[in-house]
Write a protein that holds these residues in place. Structure first.
Motif, mmCIF file in Angstrom:
data_model
loop_
_atom_site.group_PDB
_atom_site.id
_atom_site.type_symbol
_atom_site.label_atom_id
_atom_site.label_comp_id
_atom_site.label_asym_id
_atom_site.label_seq_id
_atom_site.Cartn_x
_atom_site.Cartn_y
_atom_site.Cartn_z
ATOM 1 N N GLN A 182 -86.339 25.301 19.847
ATOM 2 C CA GLN A 182 -85.970 25.059 21.250
ATOM 3 C C GLN A 182 -84.564 24.466 21.358
ATOM 4 O O GLN A 182 -83.767 24.868 22.203
ATOM 5 C CB GLN A 182 -87.013 24.135 21.893
ATOM 6 C CG GLN A 182 -86.783 23.830 23.358
ATOM 7 C CD GLN A 182 -85.956 22.575 23.587
ATOM 8 O OE1 GLN A 182 -85.959 21.643 22.787
ATOM 9 N NE2 GLN A 182 -85.241 22.553 24.686
ATOM 10 N N ARG B 249 -81.844 27.025 20.781
ATOM 11 C CA ARG B 249 -81.768 27.972 21.905
ATOM 12 C C ARG B 249 -81.142 27.322 23.141
ATOM 13 O O ARG B 249 -80.258 27.895 23.772
ATOM 14 C CB ARG B 249 -83.169 28.488 22.238
ATOM 15 C CG ARG B 249 -83.191 29.510 23.374
ATOM 16 C CD ARG B 249 -84.593 29.877 23.805
ATOM 17 N NE ARG B 249 -85.253 28.703 24.376
ATOM 18 C CZ ARG B 249 -86.447 28.249 23.971
ATOM 19 N NH1 ARG B 249 -87.112 28.847 23.019
ATOM 20 N NH2 ARG B 249 -86.970 27.171 24.530
ATOM 21 N N ASP B 250 -81.593 26.120 23.492
ATOM 22 C CA ASP B 250 -81.211 25.509 24.768
ATOM 23 C C ASP B 250 -80.000 24.580 24.698
ATOM 24 O O ASP B 250 -79.335 24.360 25.709
ATOM 25 C CB ASP B 250 -82.391 24.717 25.343
ATOM 26 C CG ASP B 250 -83.572 25.600 25.692
ATOM 27 O OD1 ASP B 250 -83.396 26.837 25.783
ATOM 28 O OD2 ASP B 250 -84.676 25.059 25.867
ATOM 29 N N TYR B 251 -79.730 23.996 23.531
ATOM 30 C CA TYR B 251 -78.654 23.007 23.395
ATOM 31 C C TYR B 251 -77.824 23.262 22.142
ATOM 32 O O TYR B 251 -77.734 22.397 21.269
ATOM 33 C CB TYR B 251 -79.222 21.589 23.328
ATOM 34 C CG TYR B 251 -80.069 21.209 24.500
ATOM 35 C CD1 TYR B 251 -79.492 20.834 25.710
ATOM 36 C CD2 TYR B 251 -81.466 21.198 24.413
ATOM 37 C CE1 TYR B 251 -80.278 20.471 26.793
ATOM 38 C CE2 TYR B 251 -82.251 20.837 25.495
ATOM 39 C CZ TYR B 251 -81.653 20.478 26.667
ATOM 40 O OH TYR B 251 -82.431 20.121 27.739
#
Length: 107
Positions: free
Chosen positions: A55, A58-60
């Protein structure tokens, strides 16, 4: 040769920036604990650590190094993400693996 926590923190950030989840996970001790202030989470266990990093990558995604300093318990590192600067404190065990990571947005 002795362990260099500053170099290990740079290696950790380099793996993060490259999106190399296997290298990142191999840097952690089996009993490592991650305290994520960005999402107000505490992560323990290999499966949870993998899910966290999938995660996170992907996000940060991380870009450039902001600051790197030694600390009493390891290394303090800050780096730039798409959401701003994040500060992380990495503590290491005697084998040079990350035993604890505390991170969160810079204030």
């Amino acid at each position: 040769m002795s362990f260099d926590p500053m170099a290990a923190a740079v290696d950790w950030l380099d793996a993060y920036r490259a999106g190399d989840i296997e290298t990142i996970l191999n840097m952690y001790a089996d009993d490592a604990v991650v305290h994520c202030g960005c999402d107000n989470l505490t992560i323990t266990g290999r499966d949870a650590l993998r899910a966290y990093w999938v995660q996170r990558l992907r996000d940060y995604p991380a870009s450039e190094l902001d600051n790197l300093q030694p600390s009493d318990s390891g290394t303090s590192i800050s780096y730039v993400t798409g959401n701003g600067v994040v500060s992380a404190l990495l503590a290491f065990n005697a084998a040079g693996q990350i035993k604890a990571l505390s991170c969160g947005p810079m204030e």
